[in-house]
Design a protein around this motif. Structure first.
Motif, PDB file in Angstrom:
ATOM      1  N   ARG A 100     160.583  53.370  36.307  1.00 29.73           N
ATOM      2  CA  ARG A 100     161.574  52.305  36.530  1.00 29.73           C
ATOM      3  C   ARG A 100     162.655  52.328  35.456  1.00 29.73           C
ATOM      4  N   GLU A 101     162.273  52.609  34.225  1.00 27.72           N
ATOM      5  CA  GLU A 101     163.261  52.648  33.138  1.00 27.72           C
ATOM      6  C   GLU A 101     164.200  53.850  33.274  1.00 27.72           C
ATOM      7  N   LEU A 102     163.708  54.888  33.915  1.00 23.39           N
ATOM      8  CA  LEU A 102     164.516  56.103  34.055  1.00 23.39           C
ATOM      9  C   LEU A 102     165.441  56.078  35.261  1.00 23.39           C
ATOM     10  N   ARG A 103     165.275  55.131  36.165  1.00 22.35           N
ATOM     11  CA  ARG A 103     166.070  55.092  37.395  1.00 22.35           C
ATOM     12  C   ARG A 103     167.582  55.096  37.155  1.00 22.35           C
ATOM     13  N   PRO A 104     168.100  54.420  36.095  1.00 19.37           N
ATOM     14  CA  PRO A 104     169.563  54.448  35.880  1.00 19.37           C
ATOM     15  C   PRO A 104     170.110  55.837  35.529  1.00 19.37           C
ATOM     16  N   LEU A 105     169.212  56.753  35.112  1.00 15.86           N
ATOM     17  CA  LEU A 105     169.670  58.081  34.684  1.00 15.86           C
ATOM     18  C   LEU A 105     169.815  58.995  35.897  1.00 15.86           C
ATOM     19  N   THR A 106     170.844  58.737  36.690  1.00 14.93           N
ATOM     20  CA  THR A 106     171.113  59.525  37.889  1.00 14.93           C
ATOM     21  C   THR A 106     172.515  60.122  37.815  1.00 14.93           C
TER      22      THR A 106
END
Length: 222
Positions: free
Chosen positions: A22-28
């Motif tokens: 969930r914390e990594l989702r913005p890294l797109t």
């Protein structure tokens, strides 16, 4: 997010893995530039590899569907610009860069064009053994020298010495064929150590009369 009261107890491994995802989702839609290593294709057509620079490395994957869409598949040792997202796989405990687009960097684009030219010339037979010629010994000797190495040439006839003199002067001044009105410039590769040829002394000639016509010229590789 976990509720405050739930944060007091230990995470399960799955809960922590899901929290990391969930914390990594913005890294797109990220762009990452690096060198490829360990490129391998799995049974399902997916490609696993590593993107690295001089300090860090990042595991990456290119799924089969995306691999069919990219114009160029990465190869070990080449530098590319990758677009993708960061994801965490709970089952393997690995963080990976999920690649969906691959592009050469500027240097890679030039290398790709050179490789394409090389393949075309190979098809045309330009590199066939029958078309190869031996290099003249002076350019070959210069090519073998390391910077700071010296080339010493002894000639015994005036014509030979003229050829050696002209070659060394051209390589030292950075111009091809100084006798032409418009010599072609290039980067100098030699520095003359002897401006004029060294000739044997009277004592040397007395010991070895054949050395009378010898001329020694020396140059150093830049």
């Amino acid at each position: 997010m976990l509720k405050p009261e739930e944060a007091q107890r230990p995470y399960t491994v799955t809960e922590l893995a899901n929290e990391i995802r969930r914390e990594l989702r913005p890294l797109t839609a990220l762009l990452v530039k690096g060198e490829v290593s360990g490129m391998k294709q799995g049974a399902r057509g997916h490609y696993n590899f590593t993107i690295r620079d001089g300090v860090s490395r990042l595991d990456a994957v290119l799924f089969a569907d995306d691999a069919r869409r990219v114009t160029t598949l990465p190869e070990d040792g080449q530098v590319f610009v990758f677009r993708g997202r960061v994801d965490f796989f709970g089952k393997s405990g690995r963080l990976s860069f999920i690649t969906d687009q691959v592009e050469f960097d500027d240097v890679g684009k030039l290398r790709a064009r050179l490789e394409e030219l090389k393949r075309r010339l190979e098809v045309e037979g330009a590199f066939a053994a029958t078309r190869k010629r031996r290099l003249p010994f002076l350019p070959q000797a210069v090519a073998l020298l390391k910077p700071g190495g010296r080339l010493a040439v002894i000639s015994f006839h005036s014509l030979e010495d003229r050829l050696v003199k002209n070659f060394l002067r051209e390589q030292a001044h950075g111009h091809d064929d100084l006798t032409q009105p418009l010599p072609r410039p290039f980067e100098p590769v030699l520095q003359l150590v002897t401006r004029k040829p060294l000739t044997p002394s009277a004592q040397e000639i007395a010991v070895n009369p054949r050395s009378r016509s010898a001329k020694l010229r020396i140059a150093e590789k830049l």
